[in-house]
Scaffold this active site. Sequence first.
Site, mmCIF file in Angstrom:
data_model
loop_
_atom_site.group_PDB
_atom_site.id
_atom_site.type_symbol
_atom_site.label_atom_id
_atom_site.label_comp_id
_atom_site.label_asym_id
_atom_site.label_seq_id
_atom_site.Cartn_x
_atom_site.Cartn_y
_atom_site.Cartn_z
ATOM 1 N N SER A 66 4.091 20.550 23.411
ATOM 2 C CA SER A 66 3.243 19.366 23.607
ATOM 3 C C SER A 66 2.106 19.226 22.602
ATOM 4 O O SER A 66 1.429 18.189 22.593
ATOM 5 C CB SER A 66 2.674 19.350 25.029
ATOM 6 O OG SER A 66 3.674 18.939 25.945
ATOM 7 N N LYS A 204 -5.482 20.234 22.399
ATOM 8 C CA LYS A 204 -4.255 19.939 23.143
ATOM 9 C C LYS A 204 -3.515 21.243 23.404
ATOM 10 O O LYS A 204 -3.369 22.078 22.513
ATOM 11 C CB LYS A 204 -3.346 19.001 22.330
ATOM 12 C CG LYS A 204 -2.064 18.612 23.068
ATOM 13 C CD LYS A 204 -2.360 17.672 24.211
ATOM 14 C CE LYS A 204 -1.163 17.514 25.144
ATOM 15 N NZ LYS A 204 -0.982 18.669 26.061
#
Length: 260
Positions: A66, A204
């Site tokens: 991701s 992230k």
Amino acid sequence: MMRWLCAALLWMGGQASALEWLDKPAVAKVFEDAGVHGTFVLHEVGSEQLLGYNRQRAETRYLPASTFKIPNTLIGLSTGAVSSVDEVFPYDGQPKFLNTWEHDMGLREALKVSNVAVYQELARRVGLSKMRSQVTALDYGNAEIGEQVDQFWLKGPLAISAVEQTQFLARLVQGQLPIAEDIQVSVREICLLEEEDGWRLYGKTGWGTALKPGIGWWVGWLEQEGRVYSFALNMPMNDVQDAGKRVELGKASLKALGLL
């Protein structure tokens, strides 16, 4: 044009490999105390040094999982596959891995909750040909996406090292990617995680499960006292119990380096 592009990519790759590596025992202790065999890399943007722990692992490429949502957002906006980070992707009504994914949302929220389905739809909108050329232009890891436009960052063949993550993010922070500046600004904005007096933290997480053990990521950058530091952590992930360790170890590593 192609010859120029290849030369530019080789130059950028050479720049990353030319950076001096400094082992930091304080960061090694963070991982050793946690019993985790991972890596952490810090790059002060504009400097010629990388600071961290476990250089061999830091230079090894893994699935981005991701963390690819950052370049995926850049590519989606740049190609017109989505008009803004707030354009709504309709929920298809099907059960998802997380309940937080089960409603309409734009990329701003989808990045925060790491909604795989939304980003797979974004990639399908971009299309295989444009995605391949954009990933190559961004000089992202090995730049290999195979033939499945909505799977390559989850199952391969795309792979990137922690060192390469720090260099990609350093270019994003400086607005040096081959993407319109306003798009880079928008993507930087939605990566903000938290802020206190004197600093802002962006990042992230990622969790790749295609291989065993899985790969856990936390990448981002820190703005503090007028300086910017890009960073990347990765570690083996055996189960969901390991998920919280990514940010926990990353923050501990930043503090061990005198930041935060």
